[in-house]
Scaffold this motif. Sequence first.
Motif, PDB file in Angstrom:
ATOM      1  N   TRP A 176      25.758  -0.951   7.043  1.00 56.93           N
ATOM      2  CA  TRP A 176      27.206  -0.800   6.917  1.00 56.93           C
ATOM      3  C   TRP A 176      27.559  -0.377   5.503  1.00 56.93           C
ATOM      4  O   TRP A 176      26.949  -0.826   4.543  1.00 56.93           O
ATOM      5  CB  TRP A 176      27.904  -2.112   7.266  1.00 56.93           C
ATOM      6  N   TYR A 177      28.543   0.481   5.384  1.00 57.11           N
ATOM      7  CA  TYR A 177      29.026   0.951   4.080  1.00 57.11           C
ATOM      8  C   TYR A 177      30.301   0.167   3.777  1.00 57.11           C
ATOM      9  O   TYR A 177      31.381   0.515   4.243  1.00 57.11           O
ATOM     10  CB  TYR A 177      29.314   2.445   4.145  1.00 57.11           C
ATOM     11  N   PRO A 178      30.190  -0.912   3.001  1.00 58.75           N
ATOM     12  CA  PRO A 178      31.360  -1.752   2.739  1.00 58.75           C
ATOM     13  C   PRO A 178      32.471  -0.975   2.038  1.00 58.75           C
ATOM     14  O   PRO A 178      32.213  -0.233   1.088  1.00 58.75           O
ATOM     15  CB  PRO A 178      30.815  -2.862   1.829  1.00 58.75           C
ATOM     16  N   SER A 179      33.693  -1.141   2.508  1.00 60.84           N
ATOM     17  CA  SER A 179      34.821  -0.402   1.924  1.00 60.84           C
ATOM     18  C   SER A 179      35.046  -0.778   0.471  1.00 60.84           C
ATOM     19  O   SER A 179      35.440   0.059  -0.339  1.00 60.84           O
ATOM     20  CB  SER A 179      36.088  -0.630   2.744  1.00 60.84           C
ATOM     21  N   ASN A 180      34.779  -2.048   0.117  1.00 60.31           N
ATOM     22  CA  ASN A 180      34.981  -2.439  -1.278  1.00 60.31           C
ATOM     23  C   ASN A 180      33.946  -1.782  -2.203  1.00 60.31           C
ATOM     24  O   ASN A 180      34.246  -1.503  -3.359  1.00 60.31           O
ATOM     25  CB  ASN A 180      34.968  -3.956  -1.437  1.00 60.31           C
ATOM     26  N   VAL A 181      32.753  -1.504  -1.710  1.00 58.46           N
ATOM     27  CA  VAL A 181      31.745  -0.787  -2.504  1.00 58.46           C
ATOM     28  C   VAL A 181      32.201   0.651  -2.723  1.00 58.46           C
ATOM     29  O   VAL A 181      32.160   1.167  -3.841  1.00 58.46           O
ATOM     30  CB  VAL A 181      30.358  -0.830  -1.819  1.00 58.46           C
ATOM     31  N   GLN A 182      32.650   1.299  -1.663  1.00 61.60           N
ATOM     32  CA  GLN A 182      33.121   2.673  -1.794  1.00 61.60           C
ATOM     33  C   GLN A 182      34.341   2.739  -2.717  1.00 61.60           C
ATOM     34  O   GLN A 182      34.448   3.630  -3.559  1.00 61.60           O
ATOM     35  CB  GLN A 182      33.460   3.275  -0.430  1.00 61.60           C
TER      36      GLN A 182
END
Length: 131
Positions: free
Chosen positions: A20-26
């Motif tokens: 999963w690509y966490p939105s907070n990381v992006q």
Amino acid sequence: MFGISTSLKEMPENEKEILWYPSNVQRFLKEDFARISNRCDLLINLDPYTDKLFGAREVNELIGVCELLIQRYCTPKEAWMMNQANYYANEPWVMHQSDKRVMELHQFLELLKRMCIASVYQNALICFWGD
């Protein structure tokens, strides 16, 4: 979410094969790194609502992007940090536990890098499936 596949139509069935690509990381990468450089646009400006198939050249580029971001955010920059309590001499890749944002970023980048390397060995591609 990222996964190894040969096409966008084939999603991995095993939950362990999905990253999963966490939105907070992006969001963190967009706010902090994107204004400095466009070298990581392939990952940072990925549209979370569309699907994308990364070709062989792009998979190799993603490996480089992960390494660049790990070097920028997840490794000690000054020698004095090596003497601090948060530096682990036997495990320099372990970050200080109190910075959750950096820990989550580091974990995501390491897993994505491993996934990309595995896809090269499997002669497959990396797919991103948006929401």
